[in-house]
Design a protein around this motif. Structure first.
Motif, mmCIF file in Angstrom:
data_model
loop_
_atom_site.group_PDB
_atom_site.id
_atom_site.type_symbol
_atom_site.label_atom_id
_atom_site.label_comp_id
_atom_site.label_asym_id
_atom_site.label_seq_id
_atom_site.Cartn_x
_atom_site.Cartn_y
_atom_site.Cartn_z
ATOM 1 N N LEU A 1 -8.823 6.234 0.813
ATOM 2 C CA LEU A 1 -8.955 4.954 1.508
ATOM 3 C C LEU A 1 -10.380 4.437 1.624
ATOM 4 C CD1 LEU A 1 -6.461 5.790 4.391
ATOM 5 C CD2 LEU A 1 -6.004 4.376 2.385
ATOM 6 N N GLY A 2 -11.353 5.201 1.136
ATOM 7 C CA GLY A 2 -12.717 4.697 1.128
ATOM 8 C C GLY A 2 -13.635 5.391 2.109
ATOM 9 N N ARG A 3 -14.930 5.335 1.799
ATOM 10 C CA ARG A 3 -15.954 6.031 2.561
ATOM 11 C C ARG A 3 -16.125 5.479 3.966
ATOM 12 N NH1 ARG A 3 -21.507 5.034 3.171
ATOM 13 N NH2 ARG A 3 -22.758 6.894 3.638
ATOM 14 N N ALA B 1 -6.912 7.924 10.403
ATOM 15 C CA ALA B 1 -6.840 6.972 9.299
ATOM 16 C C ALA B 1 -5.738 5.949 9.537
ATOM 17 C CB ALA B 1 -6.606 7.712 7.984
ATOM 18 N N ASN B 2 -4.656 6.383 10.188
ATOM 19 C CA ASN B 2 -3.562 5.452 10.469
ATOM 20 C C ASN B 2 -3.968 4.381 11.470
ATOM 21 O OD1 ASN B 2 -1.679 6.540 8.729
ATOM 22 N ND2 ASN B 2 -0.843 7.956 10.259
ATOM 23 N N HIS B 3 -4.932 4.685 12.346
ATOM 24 C CA HIS B 3 -5.434 3.656 13.262
ATOM 25 C C HIS B 3 -6.213 2.596 12.495
ATOM 26 C CE1 HIS B 3 -4.109 5.549 16.911
ATOM 27 N NE2 HIS B 3 -4.791 6.674 16.655
ATOM 28 N N MET C 1 0.840 -1.195 0.000
ATOM 29 C CA MET C 1 0.000 0.000 0.000
ATOM 30 C C MET C 1 0.871 1.239 0.000
ATOM 31 S SD MET C 1 -2.540 1.474 2.950
ATOM 32 C CE MET C 1 -1.082 2.123 3.773
ATOM 33 N N GLU C 2 0.495 2.228 -0.790
ATOM 34 C CA GLU C 2 1.233 3.480 -0.849
ATOM 35 C C GLU C 2 1.099 4.255 0.458
ATOM 36 O OE1 GLU C 2 1.153 7.741 -3.295
ATOM 37 O OE2 GLU C 2 -0.441 6.255 -3.564
ATOM 38 N N GLN C 3 2.224 4.704 0.983
ATOM 39 C CA GLN C 3 2.189 5.606 2.129
ATOM 40 C C GLN C 3 2.215 7.034 1.603
ATOM 41 O OE1 GLN C 3 5.611 6.297 4.892
ATOM 42 N NE2 GLN C 3 4.171 5.575 6.456
ATOM 43 N N ARG C 4 1.283 7.826 2.058
ATOM 44 C CA ARG C 4 1.150 9.200 1.574
ATOM 45 C C ARG C 4 1.761 10.155 2.584
ATOM 46 N NH1 ARG C 4 -3.190 6.130 0.223
ATOM 47 N NH2 ARG C 4 -3.962 6.278 -1.922
ATOM 48 N N ASP C 5 2.752 10.915 2.144
ATOM 49 C CA ASP C 5 3.364 11.915 3.004
ATOM 50 C C ASP C 5 2.460 13.132 3.100
ATOM 51 O OD1 ASP C 5 5.753 10.675 3.773
ATOM 52 O OD2 ASP C 5 6.705 11.187 1.869
ATOM 53 N N VAL C 6 2.172 13.559 4.315
ATOM 54 C CA VAL C 6 1.422 14.785 4.562
ATOM 55 C C VAL C 6 2.372 15.770 5.231
ATOM 56 C CG1 VAL C 6 -0.511 15.849 5.767
ATOM 57 C CG2 VAL C 6 -0.758 13.549 4.808
ATOM 58 N N ALA D 1 -0.898 4.462 6.629
ATOM 59 C CA ALA D 1 -1.495 5.089 5.453
ATOM 60 C C ALA D 1 -0.901 6.470 5.186
ATOM 61 C CB ALA D 1 -3.010 5.199 5.620
ATOM 62 N N TYR D 2 -0.629 7.213 6.263
ATOM 63 C CA TYR D 2 -0.087 8.563 6.116
ATOM 64 C C TYR D 2 1.135 8.728 7.014
ATOM 65 C CZ TYR D 2 -4.643 9.620 4.031
ATOM 66 O OH TYR D 2 -5.759 9.618 3.229
ATOM 67 N N ARG D 3 2.133 9.416 6.494
ATOM 68 C CA ARG D 3 3.246 9.885 7.317
ATOM 69 C C ARG D 3 3.093 11.392 7.452
ATOM 70 N NH1 ARG D 3 9.740 9.976 6.151
ATOM 71 N NH2 ARG D 3 8.985 11.069 4.294
#
Length: 323
Positions: A174-176, A29-31, A1-6, A36-38
């Protein structure tokens, strides 16, 4: 899964809620989807910044040490009034490399100052939209929505609208179901659609100076199902219909009819959010008379029917775990 940098841009005078609201959404979202996000924060020189409320924030690194992120988040606050020219230069040079540029509240002014919003649709806090449009005529300013998406750019209105926008971005990524679970966990009752108006009828209109007109405003809010014609409201204010209509507009900034429309729509939205009442019952309670009349009002302002509004934005699923 792609990790998205914020990457969150920090500067003196930022509004702390513009930062923490969206960050809590991405962290939530990371929980649900670990990694999922950094999320990182950065200031111009890597040093601490002081928010408009007096909090001191210590960034993770300096902006000069950052790589192009997936999502660049620019908060608003008093610090956007007279920004450091170096920050504008950094945004002008580096922000285009981010796959997604996001602003909260007056953060849009920083993006505009850097030329990133020219020819694009954008919004900001409703109190700033007039000034925003005057300062940056190349930007297509939309004062009503709580957030506006235009390709890789996303701008939002004041403070809590940044949470709504962040939830929409999580849904996109990541979905609804996860987005709604985060909203529930954060006790955000409803994930609002972007085209929802960003202020209530009471905030949109000025409070009338004269007591009879203020009383009428309060009556409208408390009795959306009543006869709210100009004649009926004028009688309540003990004024002639013509005098009432003129005075109401002069003191509140909108016509009685427009004010009534806003109040009824707001009341209907709350009923759909807070109750399980049927569409016909909500329409009657909020003064529409028929479900079709309410449906037309929702489509005109919110771009969805009452049934779709309720279906799409009710929280669903279990809350996101905290540990």
């Amino acid at each position: 899964m792609e990790q998205r940098d914020v990457l969150v841009v920090l500067f003196d005078g930022l509004q702390s809620l513009d930062l923490t609201g969206p960050v809590e959404v991405f962290a939530g979202a990371n929980h649900g989807v670990p990694g999922a996000y950094r999320i990182r924060t950065a200031s111009l020189d890597g040093g601490p910044v002081r928010t408009s409320s007096g909090l001191t924030l210590t960034p993770d690194l300096a902006l000069t040490d950052t790589a192009p992120p997936h999502t660049l988040l620019v908060p608003g606050g008093e610090g956007t009034c007279h920004p450091d020219p170096r920050l504008i230069d950094w945004l002008r040079t580096h922000a285009p490399r981010a796959r997604r540029k996001v602003s909260v509240c007056s953060g849009a002014l920083l993006l505009a100052e850097a030329g990133l919003l020219d020819g694009r649709r954008a919004t900001t806090h409703w109190m700033l939209c007039g000034t925003f449009a005057e300062r940056f005529p190349a930007v297509h300013v939309e004062p009503e929505p709580i957030y506006v998406r235009d390709g890789d750019l996303a701008t939002s209105a004041g403070v809590t609208a940044g949470i709504d926008l962040a939830l929409a971005l999580v849904e996109e990524d990541l979905g609804r179901d996860l987005a709604l679970a985060i909203a529930r966990h954060l006790v955000v009752f409803l994930r609002r659609p972007g085209n929802q108006t960003q202020f209530s009828a009471q905030l949109a209109a000025q409070t009338a100076q004269r007591r009879p007109l203020r009383d009428v405003q309060q009556w409208i809010t408390e009795n959306p199902e009543a006869d709210l014609s100009v004649d009926a409201l004028a009688a309540r204010a003990r004024l002639s219909p013509r005098h009432f209509a003129r005075a109401f507009r002069e003191e509140t900034g909108m016509t009685p009819g427009r004010y009534v429309d806003r109040v009824r729509l707001e009341a209907a939205r709350r009923c759909l959010e807070d109750t399980a009442d049927g569409i016909e019952q909500v329409a009657r309670r909020c003064g529409y008379g028929t479900p079709e009349a309410m449906r037309r009002a929702f489509l005109r302002v919110l771009g969805s029917s009452p049934a779709e509004y309720r279906r799409r934005f009710q929280p669903a699923g279990p809350p996101v775990p905290t540990a």
